[in-house]
Enzyme design. Sequence first.
Site, short mmCIF file in Angstrom:
data_model
loop_
_atom_site.label_atom_id
_atom_site.label_comp_id
_atom_site.label_asym_id
_atom_site.label_seq_id
_atom_site.Cartn_x
_atom_site.Cartn_y
_atom_site.Cartn_z
N GLU A 16 23.33 -31.97 -26.29
CA GLU A 16 24.40 -31.97 -27.30
C GLU A 16 25.79 -31.82 -26.70
O GLU A 16 26.77 -32.21 -27.32
CB GLU A 16 24.16 -30.84 -28.30
CG GLU A 16 22.91 -31.00 -29.14
CD GLU A 16 22.97 -32.21 -30.06
OE1 GLU A 16 24.05 -32.49 -30.61
OE2 GLU A 16 21.94 -32.88 -30.21
N GLU A 31 34.40 -30.61 -30.32
CA GLU A 31 34.16 -32.02 -30.63
C GLU A 31 35.28 -32.88 -30.06
O GLU A 31 36.47 -32.57 -30.19
CB GLU A 31 34.09 -32.19 -32.15
CG GLU A 31 33.74 -33.58 -32.61
CD GLU A 31 33.52 -33.66 -34.11
OE1 GLU A 31 33.37 -34.79 -34.61
OE2 GLU A 31 33.50 -32.59 -34.76
N ASN A 66 28.58 -24.18 -42.84
CA ASN A 66 27.80 -23.72 -41.69
C ASN A 66 28.48 -22.57 -40.96
O ASN A 66 27.83 -21.65 -40.48
CB ASN A 66 27.54 -24.89 -40.74
CG ASN A 66 26.50 -25.84 -41.28
OD1 ASN A 66 25.47 -25.43 -41.78
ND2 ASN A 66 26.78 -27.13 -41.20
#
Length: 368
Positions: free
Chosen positions: A221, A230, A268
Site C-alpha cells: 500500500e 496520499e 474512518n
Amino acid sequence: MARPLSAAVFTAVLGLSACLLSASPAEAATGAITGLAGKCLDVAGADSADGTPVQLYDCNGTNAQQWTVGSDGTVRALGKCLDVAGNSTADGAKGQLWTCTGGPNQKWTVTAARDIVNPQADKCLDVTDNNSANGTRTQIWSCGGGANQKWTAPASGGDGTSSGFVVSEAQFNQMFPSRSPFYTYSGLTAALGAYPGFATTGSDTVKKQEAAAFLANVSHETGGLVHVVEQNTANYPHYCDWSQWYGCPAGQAAYYGRGPIQLSWNFNYKAAGDALGIDLLGNPWQVENNASVAWKTGLWYWNTQSGPGSMTGHNAMVNGAGFGQTIRSINGSLECDGRNPAQVQSRVNAYQKFTQILGVPPGNNLYC
C-alpha cells in the site's frame, strides 16, 4: 483502494518467549515500556523520591520513561526500582518508585503473553480501571488478559529482539531498505500495546506469519513504506462525507490518505480515533506527524475491520484461513477473484519475502 462492506470507503490496507526480566549486567536492556493505548510506563514528574507514583503517560523519550531490566529481575528508572507499595500482594496495591532493596515486591517477570508479573503476588502490572488517560496509576491485579495488563518491554536474548515484537529491528530494516524515516521501528513497537493480540497469538510460526502478512500488505500500500500521505493531492477534497452528523471539523480537504494503511475519509478517522482514544477527526494530521499514531491506525484496521472480506486480517492469519483472505479484507473488491491478479501477486511476493526473512513457511491459501 478498497471499499469495505459498510458504506464507508476505506482507502487502506489492510514472541517474545517467556523469560525472566533479567540479563547479565552486560546484557541489561534499557528502553521504554509501552502499554495501554501505546502509552508509556512513566515516573510521575520525573521525580526520583521514594514513593513516586508509576503511571501511564504519553511517550516522550525522557529519562522518566527509560527503564532498565537488570540482571536481578528488577525494573529500574531514575536509579530506583519499580516497587509494589507496602510489599503488598493484594489486588490494587499501587506501583511506585523506591530505592532498590532486593525485596520480592521489586521482582518482575515478563511472559510470552506480555504480562509483567510480580511473582510474590502472582499478579500482573495493571493500569487502574483500564483508563488510558495520562497520569493513570499502575497497580498489581489478578492477571486477566486485558489490554490494561499488556506491555512491550525491553529485553535481551530470546528471539534476538529488544522490543518483544517477533520482528527484530534488523529484520524490519531488511524488509524496508528504502523506507521513509517517518516509519520508525520504535513507532511500530510503541503502537503494539493498542492491540496486544497482534503477532502474539498461536505458535511462534503463526505469530511470525501474522507479522509478515500485515507488513507485506502495508508494504504494498505504501510502496515499501515510502509514502506517508496520499500522492494525488487532487483527491484531497473528495474524502469529506458531510452527511455524517459530525461533519468535517478539520476541513473539507483534511481527510486524505495517511500512514501505513492510507487512512482516509472523515468517518474512518472518526472510527479509528474513537477506537484508539485519539481525536483523529479533529486532528487528522497526527497520522502523518506521529509514527506511533500512524502505526496504530494500521493495527486498528488489521485487528478490527473486515472490509470487503468476511474476517479481519488478524483472524485470517491466526485461524488458518491464509494470506489470501487478508488481501480480500483489504482490497478484495478490486483485486480478488481475477479482478487484478498483478496486484495480488505483488502482495504475495512481499509476504513470501518477509516470511523468508523471519524463517517461517508462508503456509497455504496465499491467493484470493
